[in-house]
Design an enzyme around this catalytic site. Structure first.
Site, PDB file in Angstrom:
ATOM      1  NE  ARG A 116      -3.793 -12.408 -14.112  1.00 53.36           N
ATOM      2  CZ  ARG A 116      -5.090 -12.213 -14.360  1.00 53.36           C
ATOM      3  NH1 ARG A 116      -5.995 -13.014 -13.846  1.00 53.36           N
ATOM      4  NH2 ARG A 116      -5.475 -11.231 -15.143  1.00 53.36           N
ATOM      5  CD  GLU A 174     -22.255 -11.195 -12.999  1.00 59.52           C
ATOM      6  OE1 GLU A 174     -22.703 -11.866 -13.953  1.00 59.52           O
ATOM      7  OE2 GLU A 174     -21.306 -11.553 -12.289  1.00 59.52           O
ATOM      8  CE  LYS A 220     -17.186 -15.629  -9.217  1.00 58.42           C
ATOM      9  NZ  LYS A 220     -17.583 -14.220  -9.321  1.00 58.42           N
ATOM     10  CB  THR A 244     -26.610 -17.088  -9.153  1.00 58.64           C
ATOM     11  OG1 THR A 244     -25.317 -17.710  -9.140  1.00 58.64           O
ATOM     12  CG2 THR A 244     -26.610 -15.942 -10.145  1.00 58.64           C
TER      13      THR A 244
HETATM   14 MN    MN Z   1     -19.760 -12.960 -12.028  1.00 61.48          MN
END
Ligand code: MN
Length: 437
Positions: free
Chosen positions: A159, A219, A271, A275
């Site tokens: 953005r 993560e 997504k 994962t």
């Molecule tokens: Mn993520």
């Protein structure tokens, strides 16, 4: 930033061992102080629950069969299982008692060397002889957005011109519900997704094809137990009753798909294709000495999100790449998990505050973890400023991932000052070319 380590008396009365009789385990990062949980399948046998010690898997089902794990509430069926969910459902007391018993059995000063040693490699299997499976059958998966640096970097890229961090961000841990069925264990190849790619100009239409901006996100996740029915909130002060342990996670991200579809809702196909998680889950108890107070939150969170306990984790994190066609591993980024703005207790408390049920084996991930410096960013979209600045990678360069690239994430809770050095299970994955139509 506050840095005081979690005081030693907060270690939950855990017995501090001097070392283990298991050869090569002391100092390996997988010593007696660690004992991460996983699920392994020895060749030709059924999967079972294990803890990692050095370069071996200690088979808890074999220990139980031999009468060495006779603990109240610990059922054999929870250990002879294809996932940790049954064990996670048993709750904090059983987790603690099991861990204490394992430490006793592995302690160099205890009788375990002969008791467990008598079982030989049936109990203590070389990792090279087992397949490490996805450790948890994940019921629900949530991915947060809890790094202020990552949220700021991504906001600037996605953005441009606006305030990079939206007004809600400092009041609640922003998240989306992810795709549990696409979670795979470290080492699983990752197929490049296809999807809608945004038009180049408003007068054009989108195209469908292989994602051209495939990315990783560094993560840390946590898994839960024993579970709670809908409507039962978890006060932040008792979050440790529900957080079993932590593991590394790569939230593979398709940036073109994400940029086009996430207007205005959260990530969907960008997504949902894969994962990756580590095969080994580090128990919260093992991290006791690595828990620290995070930076003060400004403004202070609402009362239900207030935490007194040291929930920031002093864990060094690193992302490396082995570029396609190369054997040389190159480090792309280094950061530390303590940089996260929102902590695990706040994430879990917030996630259940609206009435959501919680199950044993739910997975909550932090969101990409970035630090302040460019060398500490947890995704390529940040490291390359949205793909505008290529990174030098060996003889070549990268803006996003190419087919054949291998991404490896590692985490180390550093030792010293009476803290044991722990190496979390790594997460790796190699990108495969998109499927042909
Ligand atoms: Mn993520």
């Amino acid at each position: 930033m506050a840095t005081e380590p979690r005081s030693s008396e907060r270690r939950g009365g855990e017995r501090v061992a001097e070392g283990t009789w298991v050869p090569g385990a002391d100092g390996s990062g997988f010593g007696i102080e660690h004992l991460p949980y996983g699920v392994v399948r020895p060749t030709g046998e059924a999967p079972r629950v294990a803890v990692r010690i050095g370069d071996r898997a200690l088979d808890l089902a074999v220990l139980a069969d031999a009468g060495l794990l006779a603990l109240p509430g610990l059922s054999a069926s929870a250990l002879r299982a294809p996932a940790l969910n049954g064990f996670l459902a048993l709750g904090r007391d059983v987790w603690s008692e099991t861990r204490a018993r394992l430490i006793e059995l592995l302690d160099v000063r205890g009788p375990g060397a002969s008791d467990v040693g008598a079982l030989g490699e049936r109990a203590l299997v070389p990792l090279a002889e087992v397949e490490a499976l996805l450790p948890v059958a994940v019921g629900d998966y949530v991915d947060f957005y809890s790094s202020l640096e990552h949220a700021s970097n991504l906001g600037r890229i996605m953005r441009p011109g606006g305030d990079p961090v939206l007004p809600n961000w400092r009041h609640l841990p922003v998240a989306y519900h992810g795709r549990a069925g696409s979670i795979v264990v470290s080492g699983t190849p990752i197929r490049r997704p296809c999807g809608q790619r945004p038009p180049h100009a408003p007068s054009e239409v989108p195209s469908f094809g292989p994602e051209r901006q495939l990315d990783f996100e560094l993560e840390l996740g946590f898994v839960t137990g024993p579970g709670l029915p809908s409507g039962a909130r978890i006060p932040a002060a008792v979050a440790d009753e529900h957080i079993f342990g932590f593991l590394l996670l790569n939230d593979w991200s398709a940036r073109e798909i994400q940029r086009w579809e996430a207007q205005p809702l959260g990530p969907f196909l960008g997504k949902s294709f894969a994962t990756s998680v580590a095969a080994w889950i580090t128990p919260l108890e093992a991290l006791a000495a690595h828990r620290v107070h995070g930076a003060p939150q400004d403004p202070p969170p609402l009362a239900y999100l207030h935490t007194d306990e040291p929930w920031a984790l002093e864990i060094d994190l690193e992302v490396a790449i082995v570029p396609a066609g190369s054997r040389v591993e190159l480090t792309l980024s280094r950061t530390n998990a303590r940089e996260l703005y929102w902590n695990a207790a706040q994430q879990l408390t917030h996630a259940t505050s609206g009435g959501s049920a919680l199950r044993a084996g739910d997975l909550f991930a932090s969101g990409a973890i970035s630090g302040l410096d460019p060398g500490s960013y947890g995704s390529l979209i940040e490291l390359t400023s949205g793909g505008s600045t290529a990174l030098q990678v060996g003889d070549g360069s990268r803006t996003f991932l190419e087919d054949g690239d291998t991404v490896i994430m590692r985490a180390v809770a550093a030792g010293g000052d009476r803290r044991p050095r722990l190496e979390l299970g790594e997460v790796s994955g190699t990108v495969l070319a998109a499927a042909e139509d």
